[in-house]
Design a protein around this motif. Structure first.
Motif, PDB file in Angstrom:
ATOM      1  N   UNK A   1       0.833  -1.203   0.000  1.00  0.00           N
ATOM      2  CA  UNK A   1       0.000   0.000   0.000  1.00  0.00           C
ATOM      3  C   UNK A   1       0.869   1.255   0.000  1.00  0.00           C
ATOM      4  N   UNK A   2       1.959   1.241   0.779  1.00  0.00           N
ATOM      5  CA  UNK A   2       2.848   2.394   0.836  1.00  0.00           C
ATOM      6  C   UNK A   2       3.566   2.611  -0.491  1.00  0.00           C
ATOM      7  N   UNK A   3       4.023   1.530  -1.118  1.00  0.00           N
ATOM      8  CA  UNK A   3       4.718   1.657  -2.405  1.00  0.00           C
ATOM      9  C   UNK A   3       3.765   2.168  -3.491  1.00  0.00           C
ATOM     10  N   UNK A   4       2.554   1.617  -3.519  1.00  0.00           N
ATOM     11  CA  UNK A   4       1.567   2.095  -4.492  1.00  0.00           C
ATOM     12  C   UNK A   4       1.175   3.548  -4.191  1.00  0.00           C
ATOM     13  N   UNK A   5       1.099   3.883  -2.904  1.00  0.00           N
ATOM     14  CA  UNK A   5       0.824   5.270  -2.545  1.00  0.00           C
ATOM     15  C   UNK A   5       1.933   6.195  -3.011  1.00  0.00           C
ATOM     16  N   UNK A   6       3.187   5.751  -2.856  1.00  0.00           N
ATOM     17  CA  UNK A   6       4.316   6.548  -3.330  1.00  0.00           C
ATOM     18  C   UNK A   6       4.254   6.735  -4.843  1.00  0.00           C
ATOM     19  N   UNK A   7       3.893   5.662  -5.557  1.00  0.00           N
ATOM     20  CA  UNK A   7       3.746   5.782  -7.009  1.00  0.00           C
ATOM     21  C   UNK A   7       2.634   6.762  -7.366  1.00  0.00           C
ATOM     22  N   UNK A   8       1.544   6.718  -6.595  1.00  0.00           N
ATOM     23  CA  UNK A   8       0.445   7.653  -6.841  1.00  0.00           C
ATOM     24  C   UNK A   8       0.855   9.091  -6.596  1.00  0.00           C
ATOM     25  N   UNK A   9       1.594   9.320  -5.500  1.00  0.00           N
ATOM     26  CA  UNK A   9       2.086  10.672  -5.224  1.00  0.00           C
ATOM     27  C   UNK A   9       3.066  11.115  -6.306  1.00  0.00           C
ATOM     28  N   UNK A  10       3.896  10.196  -6.766  1.00  0.00           N
ATOM     29  CA  UNK A  10       4.838  10.541  -7.831  1.00  0.00           C
ATOM     30  C   UNK A  10       4.142  10.926  -9.119  1.00  0.00           C
ATOM     31  N   UNK A  11       3.131  10.147  -9.495  1.00  0.00           N
ATOM     32  CA  UNK A  11       2.363  10.468 -10.692  1.00  0.00           C
ATOM     33  C   UNK A  11       1.637  11.798 -10.522  1.00  0.00           C
ATOM     34  N   UNK A  12       1.041  12.013  -9.356  1.00  0.00           N
ATOM     35  CA  UNK A  12       0.326  13.265  -9.101  1.00  0.00           C
ATOM     36  C   UNK A  12       1.267  14.459  -9.195  1.00  0.00           C
ATOM     37  N   UNK A  13       2.455  14.343  -8.599  1.00  0.00           N
ATOM     38  CA  UNK A  13       3.407  15.452  -8.617  1.00  0.00           C
ATOM     39  C   UNK A  13       3.861  15.768 -10.035  1.00  0.00           C
ATOM     40  N   UNK A  14       4.180  14.718 -10.806  1.00  0.00           N
ATOM     41  CA  UNK A  14       4.641  14.938 -12.179  1.00  0.00           C
ATOM     42  C   UNK A  14       3.541  15.554 -13.035  1.00  0.00           C
ATOM     43  N   UNK A  15       2.309  15.037 -12.902  1.00  0.00           N
ATOM     44  CA  UNK A  15       1.197  15.556 -13.703  1.00  0.00           C
ATOM     45  C   UNK A  15       0.851  16.988 -13.313  1.00  0.00           C
ATOM     46  N   UNK A  16       0.834  17.273 -12.011  1.00  0.00           N
ATOM     47  CA  UNK A  16       0.488  18.617 -11.562  1.00  0.00           C
ATOM     48  C   UNK A  16       1.580  19.620 -11.920  1.00  0.00           C
ATOM     49  N   UNK A  17       2.846  19.176 -11.825  1.00  0.00           N
ATOM     50  CA  UNK A  17       3.923  20.082 -12.198  1.00  0.00           C
ATOM     51  C   UNK A  17       3.854  20.442 -13.677  1.00  0.00           C
ATOM     52  N   UNK A  18       3.535  19.467 -14.501  1.00  0.00           N
ATOM     53  CA  UNK A  18       3.410  19.729 -15.936  1.00  0.00           C
ATOM     54  C   UNK A  18       2.226  20.658 -16.213  1.00  0.00           C
TER      55      UNK A  18
END
Length: 312
Positions: free
Chosen positions: A13-30
């Protein structure tokens, strides 16, 4: 449920959460770079971003990641879950590189992993004993910390608003991490109040403070992404500062205690140095990559005899 079974749930759950935060950060930054630059903490930025599909993707990813983080923390200790969530820096770098058609940078990924390792060691060494579990907290004892954090956030926002320098991104990220950490600490108070009664949080000011600080932190994170050209340095600062502030709030407000023996304190200092050094590595490497891209973009194209255009 035994600890082994709990970790089987918490770690994925933590690893998938980290992936979700990573995707969110990259998408929002773009997405933040596709709209006009907004003043710090201006709601106008969110209004404009709501029309961007990439930002909405990031918002959905954020919600899913938060849900996974809650699951992970419900089954696993903070010292295990939080370092795994910090690997979101690596995921953000990978997603950002893929979105821009580039390969992830090895040194930035190394910095992200070192940051997670340093934070893991810090949390394992500074793991506080359990404090108040009934939603009560010592506000007066935590008043010096509250004032210090407020001054820090205001100073970072003022610096970012008045200084035109690449370091303003790190200042915004630091302020964001502080607000996220305060929100997480106060949410722990609210969960304790819920054990007393479902209406108990509404009887205390903490819930209403969270309703102000939480959205401010999220809005400030969007300002941070918009101000920076690379997502990794900002995410590294945010995800590292967040749990440290949570620990400080636990000690100051919730009566938690840290083992302050000299050997453990030395280990905590060394772990903190690794985290700071890792963030510095990510920031310096990111600055170098940006400079190299600017140089390549400015090179004129020349035609070689019998060859296509090449960069001089």
């Amino acid at each position: 449920m035994d600890s082994g079974t709990a970790l089987v749930i918490a770690v994925p759950a933590a690893v998938l959460g980290a992936a979700g935060f990573g995707l969110a950060s990259a998408a929002q930054q773009r997405a933040t770079h596709e709209v006009a630059v907004a003043p710090t903490l201006s709601p106008r930025l969110i209004v404009e971003l709501l029309a961007r599909p990439m930002w909405l993707l990031g918002l959905v990813a954020t919600i899913v990641a938060l849900a996974l983080q809650i699951v992970a923390l419900a089954f696993g200790p903070l010292a295990v879950v939080q370092p795994l969530l910090v690997t979101g820096v690596a995921f953000a770098s990978v997603f950002a590189a893929l979105m821009n058609g580039r390969r992830p940078d090895a040194l930035i990924l190394l910095g992200a992993l070192l940051c997670a390792a340093g934070l893991s060691a810090f949390l394992l060494l500074a793991r506080p004993t359990e404090g108040s579990t009934d939603g009560e907290f010592n506000l007066m004892a935590g008043l010096p910390l509250a004032i210090a954090l407020a001054v820090l956030v205001l100073g970072c926002v003022f610096y970012a608003a008045t200084v035109e320098h690449s370091s303003r991104v790190l200042a915004l990220a630091l302020a964001t991490g502080v607000l996220y950490g305060v929100t997480a600490g106060l949410m722990k108070v609210i969960t304790g109040q819920l054990r007393v009664g479902l209406d108990e949080p509404f009887r205390h000011p903490v819930l209403y403070v969270v309703c102000i600080i939480g959205p401010m932190g999220f809005l400030l994170s969007q300002n941070t992404f918009q101000a920076g050209q690379l997502v990794a340095p900002a995410v590294a600062v945010i995800t590292s500062v967040d749990p440290v502030i949570g620990v400080l709030i636990g000690v100051s407000w919730l009566g938690e205690r840290l083992d302050s023996s000299p050997s453990l304190l030395m280990g905590q200092y060394l772990a903190a140095a690794v985290v700071i050094g890792s963030i510095a590595l990510i920031a310096v490497r990111g600055h170098h990559l940006l400079q190299r891209r600017e140089i390549l973009a400015d090179r004129p194209l020349v035609m070689r005899r019998g060859a296509g255009p090449v960069a001089r």
